[in-house]
Design an enzyme around this catalytic site. Structure first.
Site, PDB file in Angstrom:
ATOM      1  N   GLU A 261       0.815  -1.208   0.000  1.00 11.12           N
ATOM      2  CA  GLU A 261       0.000   0.000   0.000  1.00 11.12           C
ATOM      3  C   GLU A 261       0.855   1.267   0.000  1.00 11.12           C
ATOM      4  O   GLU A 261       0.540   2.251  -0.672  1.00 11.12           O
ATOM      5  CB  GLU A 261      -0.924   0.014   1.231  1.00 11.12           C
TER       6      GLU A 261
ATOM      7  N   CYS B 259      -2.883  -3.803   7.084  1.00  8.31           N
ATOM      8  CA  CYS B 259      -2.564  -4.075   8.487  1.00  8.31           C
ATOM      9  C   CYS B 259      -2.956  -2.886   9.362  1.00  8.31           C
ATOM     10  O   CYS B 259      -3.008  -1.739   8.916  1.00  8.31           O
ATOM     11  CB  CYS B 259      -1.081  -4.401   8.641  1.00  8.31           C
TER      12      CYS B 259
ATOM     13  N   ASP C 113      22.163 -39.523  -1.674  1.00  7.52           N
ATOM     14  CA  ASP C 113      22.349 -38.622  -2.820  1.00  7.52           C
ATOM     15  C   ASP C 113      23.353 -37.507  -2.575  1.00  7.52           C
ATOM     16  O   ASP C 113      23.799 -36.860  -3.522  1.00  7.52           O
ATOM     17  CB  ASP C 113      21.005 -37.991  -3.212  1.00  7.52           C
TER      18      ASP C 113
ATOM     19  N   SER D  35      17.102 -38.591  13.113  1.00 10.13           N
ATOM     20  CA  SER D  35      16.785 -39.005  14.476  1.00 10.13           C
ATOM     21  C   SER D  35      18.014 -39.337  15.302  1.00 10.13           C
ATOM     22  O   SER D  35      18.115 -38.971  16.483  1.00 10.13           O
ATOM     23  CB  SER D  35      15.841 -40.212  14.454  1.00 10.13           C
TER      24      SER D  35
ATOM     25  N   GLU E  57      11.508 -32.902  -0.073  1.00 12.13           N
ATOM     26  CA  GLU E  57      12.133 -33.799  -1.051  1.00 12.13           C
ATOM     27  C   GLU E  57      12.772 -34.928  -0.248  1.00 12.13           C
ATOM     28  O   GLU E  57      13.890 -34.780   0.254  1.00 12.13           O
ATOM     29  CB  GLU E  57      13.175 -33.070  -1.905  1.00 12.13           C
TER      30      GLU E  57
END
Length: 356
Positions: A46, A69, A194, A220, A288
């Site tokens: 704005e 806002c 990978d 983990s 991914e």
């Protein structure tokens, strides 16, 4: 409003943790100013539009993709800026889901005599800020899980080989989806198999310096090697379930942050991880991962959307699948999705699907 939404899209890669917002100022049927939120900490849409309108702002109408806002954050309230400029009508696409606003911006405008309306192209505005809406209303980011598979639903050979199932156009498209996310999520299995960079590459972003999303590794047992490529550049958050101070110190020396979020089964508490990401201002997560973590995310009810690239090939029954899931006793138990978009990218197909 359609023009305001196109302007808002220019902040697709740069506004996090703020929403993407565009604004168009119209007077006597003519556009006199426009702007968009470029990056967090900068002026809101704005304010840019009002500066563009200049002396034409008094008596004008502001079309804005999100409710102005009404609170002081890193910038002053946009509702007050519109009032000070003499705007007499405000049309918002979507009410701000932020509890600090949540209708108060529109209420402030109406109390001052401004005609304030809301709801024009609301669905389109929500889509543009789906992660922000998720964080504000569900206290967790929106998870878009990206998968590349053969036509028989296989993501890799039984020995793990998967590069490259899809062609250059599909891979480049995947980087654009990475770029719009606040974080890229993967598991330790993918990192060890990978050794990915998990960075955004080859994406043009003229409005900003390229922002690299936070890299999140679910690990983990803290098996991540300090020599892993993922640690070479950018911010990395490692989510673990077991405390091992020596391994934690080694990762911290490489610049990674480690957070302990143990679940009862000794694995990372995935819902707790997503709550932590929301606390950090993460709106969209681009996942991914291999079938193990993908299946865990699915079972935890955290996957909102599948970004699926299908290559015109077959890999056979012994190849690796997309999700590690328990066998279903009945077709009635299958997980249903709604396909939102299908398009060709080179020789491949891209499907965007959401769970019902």
């Amino acid at each position: 409003m359609a023009r305001a939404l196109r302007l808002a899209e220019r902040g697709l890669y740069s506004t996090t943790p703020n929403p993407r917002v565009g604004c168009v100022i119209v007077k006597n049927g003519r556009v006199v100013g426009e702007g968009w939120h470029v990056r967090a900490g900068g002026q809101h849409a704005e304010v840019h539009a009002l500066q563009s309108a200049g002396e034409h702002a008094p008596g004008a109408c502001a079309y804005v993709t999100l409710e102005p806002c009404s609170h002081h954050g890193r910038t002053p309230p946009c509702a007050e800026a519109l009032l000070a400029a003499g705007v007499i009508r405000v049309v918002a696409a979507l009410q701000d889901p932020n509890p600090l606003v949540a209708g108060q911006g529109l209420a402030r405008l109406r109390a001052a005599g401004v005609l304030a309306e809301c709801g024009l192209l609301a669905a389109e505005a929500r889509e543009l800020n789906i992660g922000f809406v998720s964080r504000m209303t569900r206290s967790r980011p929106w998870l878009r899980l990206k998968l590349a598979a053969s036509l028989d639903g296989k993501t890799a050979l039984s020995n793990g080989a998967s590069q490259w199932l899809t062609g250059p156009a599909a891979r480049q498209d995947g980087h654009r989806w990475r770029a719009r996310a606040c974080a890229i999520l993967t598991g330790i299995g993918t990192v060890r198999g990978d050794d990915p960079q998990l960075t955004v590459r080859g994406v043009e972003a003229p409005e900003r310096d390229l922002r690299q999303p936070l890299k999140v590794v679910v690990d983990s047992h803290l098996d991540l090697s300090p020599d892993a490529t993922v640690l070479r550049a950018g911010r990395v958050l490692v989510a673990a379930a077991q405390a091992d101070e020596a391994r934690i110190d080694a990762l911290r020396r490489r610049g990674a942050e480690v957070v302990l979020l143990p679940a009862a089964d000794g694995q990372v508490d995935l819902p707790a991880l997503f709550a932590e990401l929301a606390r950090r201002g993460i709106n969209e997560v681009h996942g991914e991962a291999g079938c193990g973590l993908s299946g865990s995310l699915l079972r935890a009810g955290l996957v909102d959307e599948l970004l699926l690239y299908l290559a015109p090939c077959l890999l056979g029954d012994t190849a690796r699948g997309m999700f590690a899931m328990p066998a279903l006793a009945s077709l009635a138990d299958r997980r249903r999705l709604v396909i939102h978009d299908v398009r060709s990218l080179g020789a491949d197909l891209r499907l965007l699907a959401r769970f019902e």
